[in-house]
Motif scaffolding. Structure first.
Motif, mmCIF file in Angstrom:
data_model
loop_
_atom_site.group_PDB
_atom_site.id
_atom_site.type_symbol
_atom_site.label_atom_id
_atom_site.label_comp_id
_atom_site.label_asym_id
_atom_site.label_seq_id
_atom_site.Cartn_x
_atom_site.Cartn_y
_atom_site.Cartn_z
ATOM 1 N N UNK A 7 0.826 -1.212 0.000
ATOM 2 C CA UNK A 7 0.000 0.000 0.000
ATOM 3 C C UNK A 7 0.857 1.257 0.000
ATOM 4 N N UNK A 8 1.903 1.271 0.838
ATOM 5 C CA UNK A 8 2.761 2.459 0.912
ATOM 6 C C UNK A 8 3.531 2.664 -0.391
ATOM 7 N N UNK A 9 3.968 1.572 -1.018
ATOM 8 C CA UNK A 9 4.667 1.703 -2.296
ATOM 9 C C UNK A 9 3.732 2.210 -3.388
ATOM 10 N N UNK A 10 2.479 1.774 -3.360
ATOM 11 C CA UNK A 10 1.520 2.251 -4.354
ATOM 12 C C UNK A 10 1.207 3.729 -4.149
ATOM 13 N N UNK A 11 1.075 4.158 -2.890
ATOM 14 C CA UNK A 11 0.848 5.581 -2.612
ATOM 15 C C UNK A 11 2.023 6.402 -3.117
ATOM 16 N N UNK A 12 3.231 5.934 -2.858
ATOM 17 C CA UNK A 12 4.424 6.635 -3.333
ATOM 18 C C UNK A 12 4.458 6.682 -4.861
ATOM 19 N N UNK A 13 4.145 5.566 -5.498
ATOM 20 C CA UNK A 13 4.153 5.510 -6.959
ATOM 21 C C UNK A 13 3.117 6.452 -7.561
ATOM 22 N N UNK A 14 1.912 6.491 -6.965
ATOM 23 C CA UNK A 14 0.859 7.387 -7.453
ATOM 24 C C UNK A 14 1.299 8.842 -7.315
ATOM 25 N N UNK A 15 1.865 9.168 -6.162
ATOM 26 C CA UNK A 15 2.333 10.535 -5.926
ATOM 27 C C UNK A 15 3.380 10.928 -6.962
ATOM 28 N N UNK A 16 4.359 10.089 -7.179
ATOM 29 C CA UNK A 16 5.435 10.406 -8.130
ATOM 30 C C UNK A 16 4.907 10.481 -9.560
ATOM 31 N N UNK A 17 3.932 9.632 -9.884
ATOM 32 C CA UNK A 17 3.328 9.680 -11.217
ATOM 33 C C UNK A 17 2.622 11.004 -11.450
ATOM 34 N N UNK A 18 1.854 11.457 -10.459
ATOM 35 C CA UNK A 18 1.143 12.726 -10.581
ATOM 36 C C UNK A 18 2.122 13.900 -10.632
#
Length: 373
Positions: A7-18
């Protein structure tokens, strides 16, 4: 533990993508404007890139800080935020007196205290809802003190004037108070009081009233609804797949400041319906995984912090997109991670860092969090 790490890696990935999408769209949407104003088509991109770097440093640093530090520091932080909101009324500058400058590196560093205040209120409310959990149902001891702190911050923001930010912060606070265990009828009363405050603000602000009139009846005030109309023209022009990166017509100075509050419109024009749905999907996923990090947190404080930060970013995204597509009056709120602007970007990335720190406190991820008393 594996689920929380995912979950934390996905949140980080979403943030960096945006954030990455934001850099691309800021250059695409601002290149013409930057060339006209500064003779440098990459002017806004360069400035935003520096802010992204600072935001990454903050995110990394905050993700490593023990969560109980934020509980211990929450009251000094919220007091500092309220003081900065007071100072901006006395010495603020900008079109709506929302900026405060402090000396730095031989020049001046400008920031928006309201962006600092939203994260400060999240940390404060999370802490106080845990420390005062036995008094939450008591109106005078549990609810009123929280209402006074939040209300004072909102009044200071409205006086800038910045009604859009005040509404967003009010919604964030209501969500946290509800999730934290406040009585619904107390919150309903606070909501009614907020509506009365909004009405009072509208009656005493000609430009805010003009925005509302333009939203209700665009034909009555075409000039006031110009931005939204141009935004809709651009998104309609994008169709399903868009006209291609860099090919927006609205950025050719038809849409004022296309790289800030209305960058979602340029995404719609250049990347089409597919692009806008992808951005909506990213924010929806961020909300889902942010809440799930909260439900798996090591204690109630971590849960409330995660809910508050998730609400902080999600509400701003909903309000911004609602304005761009014409279903809400203009608020002046940026699209998190994507719009041009340092205070918003760094504040949101700092919040994501704290959210990642919450994930680290989940059972099995590290030793249980010792709550500060």
């Amino acid at each position: 533990m594996i689920a929380v790490q995912r979950d934390s890696m996905l949140v980080l990935l979403i943030c960096l993508t945006l954030v990455g999408l934001g850099l691309v769209m800021i250059y695409s949407s601002s290149s013409v404007l930057a060339n006209v104003r500064f003779g440098d088509s990459g002017f806004f991109l360069k400035r935003q890139s520096i802010r992204v770097f600072i935001g990454l440093v903050l995110m990394l640093a905050f993700s490593r800080m023990p969560l109980h530090w934020w509980a211990r520091l929450s009251r000094p932080i919220v007091l500092l935020a309220l003081l900065s909101l007071l100072l901006v009324l006395a010495w603020g500058h900008g079109a709506a007196q929302r900026w405060l400058s402090i000396p730095a590196w031989g020049g001046a560093l400008a920031f928006q205290p309201a962006e600092f205040a939203k994260l400060a209120l999240v940390l404060y409310l999370a802490d106080v809802l845990v420390r005062k959990r036995d008094e939450l149902h008591d109106f005078s001891r549990g609810f009123v003190p929280r209402l006074l702190v939040v209300g004072f911050a909102l009044v200071l923001i409205v006086l800038q004037p910045d009604l859009g930010t005040a509404i967003a912060l009010g919604l964030i606070a209501l969500i946290m108070l509800w999730v934290g265990g406040m009585r619904l009828y107390h919150l309903a009363g606070a909501g009614l009081l907020a509506l009365l405050g909004i009405g009072f603000s509208l009656m005493h602000s000609s430009y805010q009233m003009r925005r509302l009139v333009s939203f209700i009846d665009p034909e009555r005030d075409p000039a006031g609804s110009y931005q939204v109309l141009q935004s809709l023209y651009g998104m309609g022009n994008g169709g399903l797949l868009g006209v291609g990166l860099g090919n927006s017509m609205q950025k050719e100075q038809y849409l004022p400041e296309p790289h800030t509050d209305f960058v979602f419109s340029v995404i719609g024009e250049e990347m089409g319906l597919v692009g806008t749905l992808a951005v909506l999907g990213l924010f929806a996923a961020f909300s889902f995984y942010g809440v799930r990090i909260g439900t798996r947190a090591g204690d109630t404080y971590g849960f409330l912090v995660a809910i508050g930060i998730t609400a902080m970013i999600s509400i701003y995204a909903l309000l911004n997109i609602g304005v761009v597509v014409g279903v809400l009056p203009t608020t002046g709120l940026p699209l998190p991670f994507v719009s041009y602007g340092g205070s918003s970007l760094m504040g949101n990335m700092a919040g994501v860092g704290i959210l990642l720190g919450v994930a680290r406190t989940a059972p099995g991820h590290q030793e249980g969090l010792v709550r500060w008393q």
